[in-house]
Motif scaffolding. Structure first.
Motif, short mmCIF file in Angstrom:
data_model
loop_
_atom_site.label_atom_id
_atom_site.label_comp_id
_atom_site.label_asym_id
_atom_site.label_seq_id
_atom_site.Cartn_x
_atom_site.Cartn_y
_atom_site.Cartn_z
N VAL A 296 1.55 -7.21 -18.82
CA VAL A 296 0.32 -7.69 -19.47
C VAL A 296 0.65 -8.74 -20.53
O VAL A 296 0.02 -9.80 -20.62
CB VAL A 296 -0.46 -6.52 -20.08
CG1 VAL A 296 -1.62 -7.01 -20.94
CG2 VAL A 296 -0.98 -5.59 -18.98
N VAL A 297 1.66 -8.45 -21.35
CA VAL A 297 2.07 -9.40 -22.40
C VAL A 297 2.54 -10.70 -21.79
O VAL A 297 2.18 -11.80 -22.25
CB VAL A 297 3.18 -8.77 -23.27
CG1 VAL A 297 3.74 -9.81 -24.24
CG2 VAL A 297 2.64 -7.57 -24.04
N ALA A 298 3.35 -10.61 -20.72
CA ALA A 298 3.87 -11.82 -20.08
C ALA A 298 2.74 -12.63 -19.47
O ALA A 298 2.73 -13.88 -19.54
CB ALA A 298 4.87 -11.43 -18.98
N ALA A 299 1.74 -11.96 -18.90
CA ALA A 299 0.61 -12.67 -18.30
C ALA A 299 -0.18 -13.42 -19.35
O ALA A 299 -0.62 -14.56 -19.13
CB ALA A 299 -0.28 -11.69 -17.55
N LYS A 300 -0.41 -12.81 -20.52
CA LYS A 300 -1.17 -13.46 -21.58
C LYS A 300 -0.41 -14.64 -22.16
O LYS A 300 -0.99 -15.66 -22.51
CB LYS A 300 -1.53 -12.44 -22.66
CG LYS A 300 -2.56 -11.41 -22.18
CD LYS A 300 -3.14 -10.64 -23.33
CE LYS A 300 -4.26 -9.73 -22.83
NZ LYS A 300 -5.39 -10.53 -22.29
N ARG A 301 0.92 -14.51 -22.26
CA ARG A 301 1.72 -15.62 -22.78
C ARG A 301 1.69 -16.80 -21.80
O ARG A 301 1.74 -17.96 -22.21
CB ARG A 301 3.16 -15.18 -22.99
CG ARG A 301 3.34 -14.29 -24.22
CD ARG A 301 4.78 -13.83 -24.34
NE ARG A 301 4.97 -13.02 -25.55
CZ ARG A 301 6.10 -12.35 -25.81
NH1 ARG A 301 7.10 -12.37 -24.95
NH2 ARG A 301 6.20 -11.65 -26.92
N GLY A 302 1.60 -16.45 -20.52
CA GLY A 302 1.58 -17.50 -19.51
C GLY A 302 0.20 -18.07 -19.27
O GLY A 302 0.02 -18.96 -18.42
N GLY A 303 -0.79 -17.60 -20.02
CA GLY A 303 -2.13 -18.15 -19.90
C GLY A 303 -2.91 -17.53 -18.76
O GLY A 303 -3.91 -18.11 -18.34
#
Length: 298
Positions: A291-298
């Protein structure tokens, strides 16, 4: 006449303190006695104290090596390991070397020895080893799976719930994994592995390594699960490939999307992460990181 007073006897100076003994962990053959090192044979013939997981097997090994065992042999197995530690530490402090020999492989690696090693180090005593065969490195060498990086997970938990929780945490492990398992639990464990890691994950089941009936069965977890549905005997070391790098990215994106769908439906993030982790059979931490990685990737 006065009797002269008796002169006190001259006190002899105390000698130098006796040096402490060494704790020696000895690698024992997995099967063939001829795999034993020369150092192990010499140690069996000279050690003042031998702590053996199975005293009968120790004497059988010594006989196969043509070695007499003059030292004191003490049983040292899982059931009495903790109680034996003070006695063995005392022997070491008294200047006697203590040789630890388990049934096969290296002491303390899923075998008795760790508690004694920790106590010896705490007491400031010397701990050393006589290298020998290891089921872990032997199995991974013949598995045909990547060996540049691997992790040893020991015996899987006996209780199904605990076993499945551990395997869920290992679902994203990139390194090749090595497990020990008993023959009467191997079928259930392979079924849980196939569920947690995927049925197509490559693996190798190594049975009775270096012994007369050595067998290495290679295939997917689903294939090994089906193969183990019949009767399986002997000592088992299981080698399982880690998660491929490419599939981890796809899975992470899918996990993040599943959480997003639940959040849009009004579910709290913490609850959504826990639900997705349980449904996918992975650790909650993996879902959170996705989830964190997805949000950082937009």
């Amino acid at each position: 006449m006065t009797t002269p007073a008796r002169q006190p006897a001259e006190q002899q100076p105390a000698g130098p303190p006796r040096p402490a003994g060494r704790l020696v962990l000895a690698g024992a053959p997995l099967g063939r006695a001829t795999d034993a090192s020369t150092g192990l044979a010499q140690a069996l013939a000279t050690a003042p104290v031998i702590a053996a997981e199975d005293t009968r097997r120790l004497h059988r090994l010594a006989a196969d090596l043509g070695v007499d065992v003059p030292g004191r042999v003490l049983s040292f197995f899982e059931g009495n390991e903790q109680a034996r530690v003070p006695q063995l530490i005392s022997a070491l402090q008294d200047g006697q070397d203590v040789l630890v020999v388990t049934d096969a492989g290296m002491p303390s690696v899923s075998d008795p020895g760790y508690r004694l090693v920790a106590a010896a180090i705490e007491a400031g005593l010397v701990v050393t080893a006589l290298p020998g065969p290891s089921a872990v490195t032997t199995a991974i060498a013949v598995s045909g799976l990547p060996v540049d990086r691997f992790c040893f997970e020991g015996f899987l938990p006996r209780k199904p719930g605990s076993r499945r929780r551990l395997l869920a945490e290992l679902a994203g492990e990139r390194r090749t994994m090595v497990f020990f398992e008993s023959p009467h639990r191997i079928a259930e464990s392979l079924a849980d592995l196939a569920q947690a890691l995927g049925p197509d994950r490559p693996a190798a089941l190594c049975r009775e390594l270096t012994k007369t009936y050595e067998q290495v069965v290679r295939g997917s977890l689903a294939e090994l699960r089906d193969w183990a549905a019949g009767e399986v005997r002997g000592e088992i070391t299981l080698v399982v490939a880690g998660q491929p790098a490419g599939s981890a990215q796809v899975e992470a994106a899918e996990l993040a999307e599943l959480v997003s769908v639940r959040e849009q439906a009004g579910q709290g993030r913490k609850e959504a992460i826990a639900e997705v982790a349980a449904t996918a059979g992975v650790a909650k931490r993996l879902v959170f990181d996705a989830v964190v990685a997805a949000k950082r990737g937009g």
